[in-house]
Design an enzyme around this catalytic site. Structure first.
Site, mmCIF file in Angstrom:
data_model
loop_
_atom_site.group_PDB
_atom_site.id
_atom_site.type_symbol
_atom_site.label_atom_id
_atom_site.label_comp_id
_atom_site.label_asym_id
_atom_site.label_seq_id
_atom_site.Cartn_x
_atom_site.Cartn_y
_atom_site.Cartn_z
ATOM 1 N N SER A 86 -8.307 6.937 4.003
ATOM 2 C CA SER A 86 -7.095 6.444 4.667
ATOM 3 C C SER A 86 -7.049 6.936 6.100
ATOM 4 C CB SER A 86 -5.847 6.986 3.965
ATOM 5 O OG SER A 86 -5.843 6.645 2.621
ATOM 6 N N ARG A 139 -4.624 4.078 -9.056
ATOM 7 C CA ARG A 139 -3.916 5.105 -8.298
ATOM 8 C C ARG A 139 -2.732 5.586 -9.125
ATOM 9 N NH1 ARG A 139 0.480 5.298 -4.918
ATOM 10 N NH2 ARG A 139 0.374 6.785 -3.193
ATOM 11 N N LYS A 147 4.959 4.190 -1.682
ATOM 12 C CA LYS A 147 4.371 5.514 -1.449
ATOM 13 C C LYS A 147 5.451 6.426 -0.879
ATOM 14 C CE LYS A 147 0.802 7.705 1.238
ATOM 15 N NZ LYS A 147 -0.561 8.037 1.198
#
Ligand code: 3NM
Length: 213
Positions: A111, A39, A140
């Site tokens: 998600s 990611r 995040k």
């Protein structure tokens, strides 16, 4: 997909660690992570060829340890380097669009932060749903409000046996409670990427998750 792959699902980008990302990943693989997601997002994230080269090396390591290698969001890159699948957010490409262009055996995760998103992801045929954020997280930037263990429990009730992995601010001490609340595993960035000894840390996560298998 094998639901056991979700037990200790490590996520890493080059900006999630002060150490060399490939070193951290190999330590995590030696410790026994069951799935990996590359990611590369946020401040200082690699792009273009630098991102691709890191992805190729990470895929190589995952192959060596026979652990599924997924890429977050970047479906083109995942196709180009033959990853094992992708993880997409609510604002990314839809599962239907991904399925049209990906190999039949790809793992597609989505998600979800509430029941409606989880029900939709199940309907769309997600292989697993990443549920969170469970707790608050600094990793995040645009994370939503934490949904807590209650939020996780409520989503489990709605989606039946669909594979679920909890994410967001998860530490070792939370694993037991989260498994009891109905997750199939935990998805972790900083608790592993910033650990002094990532390999040992993964072993401990695995021990906790395994108590429920
Ligand atoms: N997704 P850490 S929370 C990548 O809620 C990601 O969908 C989230 O990092 C979501 O384990 C999150 O360091 C960050 O809190 C997880």
């Amino acid at each position: 997909m094998n639901v056991k792959w979700l037990q200790v699902y490590f996520i890493l980008g080059s900006n999630n660690t002060d150490q060399a990302p490939l070193y951290v990943l190999e330590e995590a693989l030696k410790g026994g992570i069951t799935c990996f997601q590359f990611r590369e997002k946020g401040k200082g994230a690699l792009t273009g060829n630098a991102k691709k080269q890191l992805a190729i090396q990470m895929k190589g390591l995952c192959r060596k340890y026979q652990v599924p290698f997924l890429i977050n969001d970047d479906v083109d890159l995942a196709l180009e380097i033959a990853a094992d699948g992708v993880h997409v957010g609510q604002d990314d490409m839809s599962i239907g669009e991904v399925r049209e262009i990906c190999p039949p055996n790809w793992i597609i995760g989505v998600s979800a932060t509430n029941k409606d998103e989880a029900i939709q992801a199940k309907k769309d045929g997600a292989d697993y749903i990443g549920v969170g954020p469970i707790y608050s997280t600094n990793t995040k930037e645009d994370a939503k409000q934490p949904i807590g263990e209650k939020g996780l429990q409520a989503i489990r009730k709605e989606v039946g046996a669909t594979p679920l992995v909890a994410i967001g601010g998860i530490q070792l001490a939370d694993v037991n409670r989260l498994m009891q609340a109905g997750t199939d595993g935990v998805s972790v960035i900083s608790a592993i990427s910033q650990a002094v000894d990532p390999q040992k840390t993964v072993r401990k996560f695995l021990e906790q998750a395994n108590l429920h298998s």
